[in-house]
Design a protein around this motif. Structure first.
Motif, PDB file in Angstrom:
ATOM      1  N   ALA A   1      24.547 -19.170 -16.466  1.00 32.04           N
ATOM      2  CA  ALA A   1      23.330 -19.176 -16.122  1.00 32.04           C
ATOM      3  C   ALA A   1      23.223 -17.464 -15.762  1.00 32.04           C
ATOM      4  O   ALA A   1      22.894 -16.969 -14.535  1.00 32.04           O
ATOM      5  N   TYR A   2      23.333 -16.358 -16.458  1.00 23.53           N
ATOM      6  CA  TYR A   2      23.408 -15.061 -16.433  1.00 23.53           C
ATOM      7  C   TYR A   2      24.395 -14.616 -15.139  1.00 23.53           C
ATOM      8  O   TYR A   2      23.992 -13.585 -14.268  1.00 23.53           O
ATOM      9  N   ASP A   3      25.390 -15.363 -14.826  1.00 26.68           N
ATOM     10  CA  ASP A   3      26.255 -15.051 -13.489  1.00 26.68           C
ATOM     11  C   ASP A   3      25.296 -14.828 -12.269  1.00 26.68           C
ATOM     12  O   ASP A   3      25.729 -14.162 -11.661  1.00 26.68           O
ATOM     13  N   SER A   4      24.395 -15.845 -12.061  1.00 29.05           N
ATOM     14  CA  SER A   4      23.588 -15.807 -10.970  1.00 29.05           C
ATOM     15  C   SER A   4      24.212 -16.388  -9.735  1.00 29.05           C
ATOM     16  O   SER A   4      24.526 -17.216  -9.771  1.00 29.05           O
ATOM     17  N   ASP A   5      24.438 -15.291  -8.717  1.00 30.66           N
ATOM     18  CA  ASP A   5      25.064 -15.752  -7.501  1.00 30.66           C
ATOM     19  C   ASP A   5      24.558 -16.963  -6.793  1.00 30.66           C
ATOM     20  O   ASP A   5      25.323 -17.810  -6.443  1.00 30.66           O
ATOM     21  N   TYR A   6      23.187 -17.475  -6.983  1.00 31.00           N
ATOM     22  CA  TYR A   6      22.503 -18.262  -6.432  1.00 31.00           C
ATOM     23  C   TYR A   6      22.731 -19.664  -7.112  1.00 31.00           C
ATOM     24  O   TYR A   6      22.675 -20.771  -6.567  1.00 31.00           O
ATOM     25  N   VAL A   7      23.181 -19.675  -8.114  1.00 32.21           N
ATOM     26  CA  VAL A   7      23.679 -20.917  -8.915  1.00 32.21           C
ATOM     27  C   VAL A   7      24.850 -21.547  -8.224  1.00 32.21           C
ATOM     28  O   VAL A   7      25.037 -22.737  -8.277  1.00 32.21           O
ATOM     29  N   GLU A   8      25.954 -20.589  -7.773  1.00 35.79           N
ATOM     30  CA  GLU A   8      27.054 -20.983  -7.222  1.00 35.79           C
ATOM     31  C   GLU A   8      26.935 -21.273  -5.609  1.00 35.79           C
ATOM     32  O   GLU A   8      27.443 -22.208  -5.108  1.00 35.79           O
TER      33      GLU A   8
END
Lengths: 248, 248
Positions: free
Chosen positions: A66-73
């Protein structure tokens, strides 16, 4: 027109993309899922599932997609909403029924609707609890990988994730199209007011200026037109076919 | 877990299929549409429209398509939610862009999601105002006719209607699947508890007994299995193709 606390909650929605380092409790998660389940479901088929992700390694894998989105992690909890015909297929097989209707476009549309109503209920419930949310459609960027990570069987499609947690930012509300552009009377109106659209472009330009600290110059129509030139996620149609969804 | 008035509203949902003869006011309609518009929208594309129907003749025509359901004609107001790529196509053309990305499955999924999030927000807002709602997926029963009645251009798909109004019935809440059947942990669980399903079947059987005054004997799994044998709305896939949606 007088509003109420429910409508105030709906009207206050902003996507949250930065969360405090505080996990949701099991009780919160259950209440959110129960709220999701209370949504309407087409012909009572309940053709969706929700996958709750608290395993940090799985979150990290989804983040990469997911676009390396921080908030997914980094969030309080992560949900994935899947259109789900698998459960009903197994039931049909147990009853020794012909389950071939499951591969129709009609069933696909039903399952995507059911999952989306449930997701939106969950979003509203979360926001009513002081939590923030962000839909993550980009788990579809590598949909085969997402399906592999979540161990999805045939007849299941992962539509979007949702990051939920305690907000660590306070973004401005994103302006929506003027009501008369989205809302039609008795028939579809193919020629919305260009003055309305122009005023909206100015409002969106001001929003981006504020959000970016003056560096981003963009109108809504400009953004829309630019996006049209870039077809992407070309694997979705073959993936649907592989899952035997929407074939006929 | 403590709930709140928003979550109580979500958990109290029942579909309403009989309305008092009292029209919504223009202010109510606008507030409902504004609530719908506040929902999340994928990549800010706002790829949906809402058609508000108060013309009795159009309601009557839609009723004929929708299993001749009385509540499609007689309600406080009727909404139709459409996945809408047409507006964004016109914008793209005005910017002289290649708009061919609009026919992708990716865009179809986005537009169906946007319309569904908006619809569910509208449903929640309506219920918070003491109104009842019922989704009407059966406007798709003759989708070409529905598109003709609503004068839909290419790139637009009518997913469902929604009857809204003052409830003239007080139905029991319809029981939902046990949480552990719908909710999975970190991975999709292909083998839900059969005890859970059996208990649910008994609960649904009791619900139908009560609702029918003792005449209807039906379990949930029995209903699901029976429905699988009847593929219907076979015109949906050709209609999508005609609208140039989801082609690749």
């Amino acid at each position: 027109m007088e509003t109420n606390v429910v409508i105030e909650t709906l009207l206050s929605h902003r996507s949250i993309r930065k969360f405090k380092n505080k996990a949701l409790t099991e009780d919160q998660v259950r209440l959110l899922v129960e709220s999701a389940q209370a949504a309407s479901t087409s012909s009572f088929t309940q053709s969706y599932s929700i996958i709750g992700i608290d395993d940090p390694d799985i979150k990290k894998q989804l983040r990469k997609i997911a676009y390396d989105s921080d908030y997914v992690e980094h969030n309080g909890y992560f949900f994935v909403f899947v259109a789900d015909q698998y459960r009903n297929k197994v039931i049909g097989e147990e009853y020794r029924k012909d389950t071939s209707a499951l591969d129709t476009t009609q069933r696909l549309i039903v399952a995507f609707g059911d999952a989306s109503f449930a997701a939106q209920n969950l979003a509203v419930a979360a926001e009513s609890m002081g939590l923030g949310i962000c839909y993550i459609g980009s788990i579809q960027n590598d949909i085969n990988k997402t399906a592999e990570i979540l161990q999805l069987p045939e007849d299941v499609y992962p539509i979007f994730g949702m990051a939920v947690g305690y907000p660590d930012q306070d973004p401005e509300k994103k302006p929506r199209l003027p009501l008369d552009i989205v809302f039609h009377r008795n028939h579809y109106n193919p020629k919305p007011s260009s003055n309305s659209l122009k005023a909206y472009d100015q409002e969106v330009a001001r929003y981006y200026q504020t959000r970016s600290g003056g560096t981003r110059e963009e109108t809504w129509t400009g953004q829309i037109a630019g996006g049209l030139e870039m077809p992407y996620r070309k694997a979705l149609k073959p993936f649907l076919e592989k899952q035997r969804m929407g074939l006929r």
